[in-house]
Design an enzyme around this catalytic site. Structure first.
Site, short mmCIF file in Angstrom:
data_model
loop_
_atom_site.label_atom_id
_atom_site.label_comp_id
_atom_site.label_asym_id
_atom_site.label_seq_id
_atom_site.Cartn_x
_atom_site.Cartn_y
_atom_site.Cartn_z
N GLU A 234 -11.81 -5.33 1.55
CA GLU A 234 -10.96 -4.86 2.67
C GLU A 234 -9.99 -3.86 2.06
O GLU A 234 -9.06 -4.26 1.37
CB GLU A 234 -10.20 -6.02 3.29
CG GLU A 234 -11.07 -7.08 3.93
CD GLU A 234 -11.69 -6.63 5.24
OE1 GLU A 234 -11.31 -5.56 5.75
OE2 GLU A 234 -12.58 -7.35 5.74
N GLY B 164 -7.08 -4.83 -0.78
CA GLY B 164 -6.18 -3.98 -1.56
C GLY B 164 -6.58 -2.54 -1.41
O GLY B 164 -7.24 -2.15 -0.44
N SER B 165 -6.20 -1.75 -2.39
CA SER B 165 -6.45 -0.31 -2.29
C SER B 165 -7.92 0.01 -2.57
O SER B 165 -8.62 -0.75 -3.25
CB SER B 165 -5.58 0.41 -3.32
OG SER B 165 -5.89 -0.06 -4.61
N THR B 166 -8.35 1.14 -2.07
CA THR B 166 -9.73 1.58 -2.31
C THR B 166 -9.97 1.80 -3.80
O THR B 166 -11.03 1.47 -4.34
CB THR B 166 -10.02 2.85 -1.49
OG1 THR B 166 -9.93 2.49 -0.10
CG2 THR B 166 -11.40 3.42 -1.76
N LYS C 180 -5.33 -15.29 -6.07
CA LYS C 180 -4.37 -14.50 -6.84
C LYS C 180 -3.53 -13.64 -5.89
O LYS C 180 -4.00 -12.63 -5.38
CB LYS C 180 -5.06 -13.58 -7.84
CG LYS C 180 -4.06 -13.02 -8.84
CD LYS C 180 -4.47 -11.74 -9.50
CE LYS C 180 -3.98 -10.52 -8.80
NZ LYS C 180 -2.53 -10.40 -8.63
N GLY D 279 -10.41 -1.50 -5.32
CA GLY D 279 -11.68 -2.01 -4.76
C GLY D 279 -12.88 -1.50 -5.53
O GLY D 279 -13.85 -2.23 -5.77
N GLU E 11 -3.78 7.93 2.13
CA GLU E 11 -3.05 6.81 2.69
C GLU E 11 -1.63 6.82 2.13
O GLU E 11 -1.43 6.69 0.92
CB GLU E 11 -3.74 5.51 2.30
CG GLU E 11 -3.15 4.29 2.97
CD GLU E 11 -3.82 3.00 2.55
OE1 GLU E 11 -4.15 2.85 1.37
OE2 GLU E 11 -4.02 2.13 3.42
N CYS F 161 -2.61 -1.54 6.38
CA CYS F 161 -3.91 -0.85 6.23
C CYS F 161 -4.39 -0.29 7.56
O CYS F 161 -5.15 0.66 7.60
CB CYS F 161 -4.93 -1.82 5.66
SG CYS F 161 -5.02 -3.35 6.59
P1 NAD Z 1 -3.70 -3.03 -4.95
O1 NAD Z 1 -5.12 -2.62 -4.84
O2 NAD Z 1 -2.83 -2.36 -5.93
O3 NAD Z 1 -3.62 -4.59 -5.30
C1 NAD Z 1 -4.27 -5.57 -4.54
C2 NAD Z 1 -4.47 -6.80 -5.39
O4 NAD Z 1 -5.39 -6.47 -6.43
C3 NAD Z 1 -3.21 -7.32 -6.07
O5 NAD Z 1 -3.22 -8.73 -6.07
C4 NAD Z 1 -3.35 -6.77 -7.47
O6 NAD Z 1 -2.68 -7.54 -8.44
C5 NAD Z 1 -4.85 -6.87 -7.67
N1 NAD Z 1 -5.39 -5.99 -8.72
C6 NAD Z 1 -4.84 -4.86 -9.24
N2 NAD Z 1 -5.63 -4.36 -10.19
C7 NAD Z 1 -6.71 -5.15 -10.27
C8 NAD Z 1 -7.90 -5.14 -11.04
N3 NAD Z 1 -8.13 -4.19 -11.96
N4 NAD Z 1 -8.83 -6.10 -10.84
C9 NAD Z 1 -8.63 -7.04 -9.90
N5 NAD Z 1 -7.52 -7.13 -9.16
C10 NAD Z 1 -6.57 -6.19 -9.33
O7 NAD Z 1 -3.13 -2.94 -3.48
P2 NAD Z 1 -1.64 -3.21 -2.98
O8 NAD Z 1 -0.80 -2.06 -3.42
O9 NAD Z 1 -1.22 -4.60 -3.32
O10 NAD Z 1 -1.87 -3.17 -1.39
C11 NAD Z 1 -1.92 -2.00 -0.68
C12 NAD Z 1 -3.35 -1.58 -0.41
O11 NAD Z 1 -4.06 -2.63 0.23
C13 NAD Z 1 -3.43 -0.41 0.56
O12 NAD Z 1 -4.40 0.51 0.12
C14 NAD Z 1 -3.88 -1.07 1.86
O13 NAD Z 1 -4.54 -0.22 2.76
C15 NAD Z 1 -4.75 -2.15 1.36
N6 NAD Z 1 -4.90 -3.18 2.39
C16 NAD Z 1 -6.09 -3.32 3.05
C17 NAD Z 1 -6.22 -4.27 4.05
C18 NAD Z 1 -7.52 -4.45 4.80
O14 NAD Z 1 -7.69 -5.49 5.40
N7 NAD Z 1 -8.42 -3.50 4.78
C19 NAD Z 1 -5.14 -5.09 4.37
C20 NAD Z 1 -3.95 -4.93 3.67
C21 NAD Z 1 -3.82 -3.99 2.67
#
Ligand code: NAD
Length: 450
Positions: A228, A206-208, A153, A211, A352, A262
Site C-alpha cells: 500500500e 509506506g512510500s513507493t 513493526k 515499497g 507526492e 496517501c
Molecule cells: P516509509 O516508506 O518511509 O516507511 C514506512 C515503514 O517502512 C516504516 O515503518 C519504516 O520504518 C519502514 N521502512 C523503512 N525502510 C525500510 C526498509 N528498507 N525495509 C523495510 N521497512 C522499511 O513511509 P512513511 O514516511 O512512514 O509514510 C509515508 C508514506 O506512506 C507515503 O508515501 C504515503 O503515501 C504512504 N502511505 C500509503 C498508504 C496506503 O494505504 N496506500 C497509507 C498511508 C501511507
C-alpha cells in the site's frame, strides 16, 4: 540504542524506548513461529470471540488510545477518536469474518475437489506514521482472523499506540506470541523481517520508494507481499457539479491529517469554465480551516510529523502561492494550508508532497480531465464531482485508481476493498478482500473410487 518519541505539536519528548536490532527481531519471529500451531488450531468461534473482545477493549480505551495517537502524530483529537473507532470496527468486522471465509467444492471426475483457506504462518506487518493504529488494524484484523501470527513493526516516529494495542490484545486473551510488536528502524528491523526465512508474508504500507525495496527484498524467499504505497490523487470537479459542496469538502480531502494522507486529493482538477468561481470558494473554505493545538476539540489541522518532513514539504512551494494560511507561533512542526495554481507537468503535481499543499489545475473537457487524472505514476484514490450521472460513471470507469468516490471525498470503509493501481501498490485491505492476502488457497482432490 534508545529512541526518543516526540510530540510534533510541542517538540516535547513523550517516551524513551529501547530500539530493537536484528537479534530482537529474530526473537520476535521465533515467538510468533512458536505460537502459530496453537493459534491456527483455535476453533473459529473462539478466535472470533477473542477478536471481538479486542474490539470491545479498543472501544473501552478509545479516549486513551486517541490521546496517545493525537500526541504522537500531532493529529487533531476529534479525528484521532474517529480513527480509534474505526480500529474497533475493523476488529468487529474480522471477528465476524473468521467463519465466513469459505472454501469451494469443484465438480471433477472420479471424486470431489475442495479448496481450503490456509493461514500463511508468521506475517510481518510494516506500517507508516500517518495513521499508525488504523493502518496496523487493517492488517492485523485479517491476519489474525485467518490464523496467522504477527510481528508488527510500527514507524520509528510513532510506536506508542501499537505498543498499547499489544497490551490490550493480551488482556483480551489473545495468547502470548500471537501479536508481537518490534520497535526499531526500517533499515534494520524492516529489512530483517523482509528477508527472514520464517516470515511468510509482508503486509507493507509506506512510500513507493521503500515499497520497491520490500518487493525486491522479498524475492529472495518468494515472500508474499501486499504493498500500500504513495498517491497523487485527483479531485475532478466538473462545471456542472454543486460547486459550493465540492469546494467546501475539498480542503478536508487534502489538508486532513495535515496532508499526510496517501489518499490526499492533492491535485484539484477543475473544468476551466468553473475555475475562477471554484478557486474563490476553495480559498474561502480553506481560510475557515482551524489549524492549531491538536488537543483542542475544535482543531481541524495539526502540525507535520517532524522538522525534516516540514523542510521537504516547504521545498515543494516556490514563489507566491494562490493562498497560504496561518499557523500557530512557537514550537511545533507547523506548515500552513497552501493552494498553488499549477499545470499537471509541474513538480507539485507529479510528486507526492505528503503535506498541506494542493495544486489547482484547470482542464478543458471530460477527455482532458481523464487524461490528466491518469497522467501520474500513482493510482490510489480520487473523486469526481458532477451532477451528470452518466458522466460520473464514465469517468469512474476511465480513471486508473483503486478507490474512487462520486460527489464525496471518502476513501476508506471497513467493509469495502482499499488499495492501489500502478505504483500505488497491489493487494487489497479491508472488507472480505483482505482475507485473501493473508491466506493460501489449497486444492484437495478426494477420490471416490475404490
Ligand atoms: P516509509 O516508506 O518511509 O516507511 C514506512 C515503514 O517502512 C516504516 O515503518 C519504516 O520504518 C519502514 N521502512 C523503512 N525502510 C525500510 C526498509 N528498507 N525495509 C523495510 N521497512 C522499511 O513511509 P512513511 O514516511 O512512514 O509514510 C509515508 C508514506 O506512506 C507515503 O508515501 C504515503 O503515501 C504512504 N502511505 C500509503 C498508504 C496506503 O494505504 N496506500 C497509507 C498511508 C501511507
Amino acid at each position: 540504542m534508545t529512541l526518543t518519541v516526540i510530540n510534533p505539536a510541542t517538540e516535547a519528548p513523550l517516551a524513551e524506548l529501547e530500539q530493537a536490532g536484528v537479534e530482537e527481531t529474530d526473537a520476535a519471529v521465533l515467538r510468533a513461529k512458536s505460537a502459530f500451531p496453537a493459534w491456527r488450531a483455535v476453533a473459529p468461534a473462539d478466535r472470533a470471540r477473542l477478536l471481538r473482545r479486542l474490539a470491545t477493549l479498543v472501544e473501552e480505551h478509545c479516549e486513551e488510545l486517541a490521546r496517545i495517537e493525537s500526541r504522537n502524530v500531532g493529529k487533531p483529537i476529534g479525528g484521532a477518536r474517529g480513527e480509534v473507532g474505526m480500529v474497533a470496527q475493523v476488529f468487529h468486522f474480522y471477528a465476524g469474518a473468521v467463519d465466513k471465509h469459505y472454501g469451494e467444492t469443484i465438480p471433477v471426475a472420479g471424486g470431489e475437489a475442495f479448496t481450503f483457506r490456509e493461514p500463511l504462518g508468521v506475517v510481518g506487518l510494516i506500517v507508516p506514521w500517518n495513521f499508525p493504529l488504523n493502518i496496523a488494524s487493517w492488517k492485523l484484523g485479517p491476519a489474525l482472523a485467518t490464523g496467522n501470527t504477527v510481528v508488527l513493526k510500527p514507524a520509528e516516529l510513532t510506536p506508542l499506540s501499537a505498543l498499547r494495542l499489544a497490551e490490550l490484545a493480551l488482556e483480551a486473551g489473545i495468547p502470548e506470541g500471537v501479536l508481537n510488536v518490534v520497535v526499531g528502524k526500517g533499515s534494520i528491523v524492516g529489512t530483517r523481517l523482509v528477508e527472514h526465512p520464517d516470515v511468510a508474508k509482508i503486509g507493507f504500507t509506506g512510500s513507493t520508494e521503500v515499497g520497491r525495496l520490500v518487493m525486491s527484498g522479498a524475492a529472495g524467499t518468494i515472500k508474499r507481499v501486499t504493498l500500500e504505497l504513495g498517491g497523487k490523487s485527483g479531485n475532478v470537479v466538473f462545471a456542472d457539479a454543486d460547486l459550493e459542496r465540492a469546494a467546501a469538502a475539498a480542503p478536508y480531502a487534502v489538508f486532513d491529517n495535515a496532508g499526510q494522507d496517501c489518499c490526499a486529493r492533492s491535485r484539484i482538477l477543475v473544468e476551466r469554465s468553473a475555475y475562477d468561481r471554484f478557486a474563490e470558494l476553495l480559498i474561502d473554505a480553506t481560510e475557515a480551516l482551524k489549524v492549531g493545538d491538536p488537543e483542542d476539540d475544535a482543531t481541524e489541522m495539526g502540525p507535520l510529523i517532524s522538522a525534516a518532513h516540514r523542510e521537504t514539504v516547504a521545498g515543494f512551494v516556490d514563489g507566491e502561492p494562490l493562498y497560504r494560511g496561518q499557523t500557530p507561533a512557537g514550537k511545533g512542526f507547523w506548515y500552513p494550508p497552501t493552494l498553488v495554481a499549477a499545470t499537471n507537468d509541474d513538480r507539485i503535481a507529479r510528486e507526492e508532497v505528503f503535506g498541506p499543499v494542493a495544486a489547482l489545475i484547470p482542464f478543458a473537457d471530460e477527455a482532458e480531465a481523464v487524461r490528466l487524472a491518469n497522467d501520474t505514476p500513482y493510482g490510489l484514490s480520487g473523486s469526481i464531482w458532477t451532477r451528470n450521472g452518466a458522466r460520473a460513471l464514465r469517468v469512474a470507469r476511465a480513471i486508473d485508481t483503486g478507490v474512487l468516490s462520486v460527489n464525496s471525498n471518502s476513501s476508506v470503509r471497513v467493509t469495502t476493498p482499499f488499495g492501489g493501481f500502478k505504483q500505488s501498490g497491489f493487494g487489497r485491505e479491508l472488507g472480505m478482500h483482505a482475507l485473501d492476502g493473508y491466506s493460501e488457497v489449497k486444492s484437495v482432490f478426494f477420490s471416490t473410487e475404490g
